[in-house]
Write an enzyme that holds these catalytic residues in place. Structure first.
Site, PDB file in Angstrom:
ATOM      1  N   HIS A  63       0.845  -1.411   0.286  1.00 56.89           N
ATOM      2  CA  HIS A  63       0.159   0.129   0.063  1.00 56.89           C
ATOM      3  C   HIS A  63       1.252   1.727  -0.082  1.00 56.89           C
ATOM      4  O   HIS A  63       0.256   1.930  -0.078  1.00 56.89           O
ATOM      5  CB  HIS A  63      -0.691  -0.547   1.447  1.00 56.89           C
ATOM      6  CG  HIS A  63      -1.895  -1.308   1.021  1.00 56.89           C
ATOM      7  ND1 HIS A  63      -1.343  -2.733   2.312  1.00 56.89           N
ATOM      8  CD2 HIS A  63      -3.014  -1.838   0.672  1.00 56.89           C
ATOM      9  CE1 HIS A  63      -2.638  -3.585   2.012  1.00 56.89           C
ATOM     10  NE2 HIS A  63      -2.998  -3.251   0.913  1.00 56.89           N
TER      11      HIS A  63
HETATM   12  S1  FES Z   1       1.556  -0.909   3.254  1.00 54.29           S
HETATM   13 FE1  FES Z   1       0.372  -1.648   3.694  1.00 54.29          FE
HETATM   14  S2  FES Z   1       0.815  -3.891   4.192  1.00 54.29           S
HETATM   15 FE2  FES Z   1       2.192  -2.267   4.413  1.00 54.29          FE
END
Ligand code: FES
Length: 240
Positions: free
Chosen positions: A205
């Site tokens: 993410h």
């Molecule tokens: S940014 Fe979501 S798991 Fe690492």
């Protein structure tokens, strides 16, 4: 008027028996076999009851009826104190042994402890590189920082950080950063030497960590976790 004999004939069987007993006692008193002073106070001694002999269970100091037991009281007290003291010491020692064994049975055995630790030779990791190890089922990052990275991370203003922590509070030796390779967002494994801050980058993410493992950008809320570790010598680190 009723005669005396007629009245005697009317006596109850109990009174007749009493009268007969008094008569017998008088006769015995006349022969001098019992005292006539108090014929009604005769008590029978139960001398036929056999009293057990406890001599084998008594202390030899108190078996002589002609000797005062006070003379041997000190010696008997000393013996009692000795027996009580020895019993107490043995009891305490037994209790301590039981408690020690019980508590030690709850701690991890040597083979489990060996599995829970990892020993890493630091000479195998060149400066500027990060190596990943498997420790307790998780990825473990060991990073050999450059002088530039050390200076950069030490100079970060912690007031700007989401999870404020100074670099010196996250490392024992500034040359080595040791963190769990688990993103604090949802648990992905970040990529080393990547991202906007050159530390770690989580592609799931888009979380960016610096070269101290601190979160700098993206959805992750916390810095990468620092496990317990120590340096038994200059070239070795033991994690766990
Ligand atoms: S940014 Fe979501 S798991 Fe690492």
């Amino acid at each position: 008027m009723m005669s005396v004999s007629a009245r005697a004939g009317a006596l109850s069987p109990y009174l007749q028996a009493t009268k007969q007993t008094v008569k017998s006692l008088r006769s015995l008193a006349a022969k001098g076999l019992v005292s006539s002073a108090a014929p009604g106070g005769i008590r029978m001694a139960h001398t036929d009851i056999r009293i057990p002999d406890f001599t084998d269970y008594r202390r030899s100091e108190v078996t002589d009826p002609n000797q005062s037991s006070k003379e041997s009281s000190e010696a008997r007290k000393s013996f009692s104190y000795l027996v009580t003291g020895a019993t107490t010491v043995l009891g305490v020692y037994a209790a301590k042994t039981v408690v020690t064994q019980f508590v030690s049975s709850m701690s991890a055995s040597a083979d489990v402890l060996a599995l829970s630790q990892i020993e890493i030779k630091l000479g195998d990791i060149p400066e500027g590189k990060n190596m990943t190890f498997k420790w307790r089922g998780k990825p473990l990052f060991v990073r050999h920082r450059t002088e530039k990275e050390i200076a950069t991370e030490a100079g970060v203003n912690i007031a700007e950080l989401r999870d404020p922590q100074h670099d010196k509070d996250r490392v024992i030796n500034p040359s080595w950063v040791i963190v769990l390779g688990v993103c604090t967002h949802l648990g992905c494994v970040p990529i080393a030497n990547a991202g906007d801050y050159g530390g770690y980058y989580c592609p799931c993410h888009g979380s960016h960590y610096d070269a101290s493992g601190r979160i700098r950008k993206g959805p992750a809320p916390l810095n990468l976790e620092v496990p317990f570790y120590e340096f038994p010598d200059e070239g070795t680190v033991i994690v766990g």
